[in-house]
Scaffold this active site. Sequence first.
Site, PDB file in Angstrom:
ATOM      1  CB  SER A 135      -0.883   0.021   1.255  1.00  0.00           C
ATOM      2  OG  SER A 135      -1.582   1.244   1.364  1.00  0.00           O
ATOM      3  CE1 TYR A 147      -4.696  -1.742   5.490  1.00  0.00           C
ATOM      4  CE2 TYR A 147      -3.832   0.423   4.900  1.00  0.00           C
ATOM      5  CZ  TYR A 147      -4.288  -0.836   4.531  1.00  0.00           C
ATOM      6  OH  TYR A 147      -4.327  -1.176   3.203  1.00  0.00           O
TER       7      TYR A 147
END
Length: 223
Positions: A135, A147
């Site tokens: 990501s 996250y």
Amino acid sequence: MTRTLFITGASSGIGAATARAAVARGWSVGLMARSADKLDALATELGAAALALPGDATDPAAQEEAVARTVENFGALHAAFANAGRGLERPGTEAGDPEDWRGMVDLNVMGVLFTARAALPHLRRTKGHLVLTGSAAGRTHIKGSIYSATKWFVHGYGGNMSEEMRDWGGRCTVISPGMVDTPFFDSPKPDKIRPEDVADAVLYALEQNPRAELREIHIMPTG
């Protein structure tokens, strides 16, 4: 010879788009996800080139079985895409829920490791390819983001696996998208990257000449 790709998180979003793109390019696909109904519908859409493998990516035995069934059905494994992942209901450390953290870490970190562990013996035989969904959040620091930290793990692990797999002719690629318009988010993001854009990047990496390894593809929306 038809090549085979195993995908986790395959029932929707990036995983489903990658399955469709792979089959369109002549690959066979083993599709793993928890949502059996969505998975069956996708496998029916894709026909004989797809095998539905309902299961939980946080269960190492389930991943071992899914990979084994993929190889049994299609004859070999040429690539594995550790794509399953999730975020948090309540972000942050002080405001967060430790059980929610545990569920996310189990999928975003342990799930990736379980895919690699299940796939590597088969990939070694084919000098195959491991692909990981990272990501943009794993390439920068975001205030208090747990996250993001799990995606930092994916990026670090991907580089480490590249170094390991090159010993036997294998390759590893981290796909690093910015915001993607997928069910990951509660509301649509029509001005952001589409799952098909990420799928195209996965297939681009997989179909490079074997002498070339794309270790990371970083994709950001233009808007």
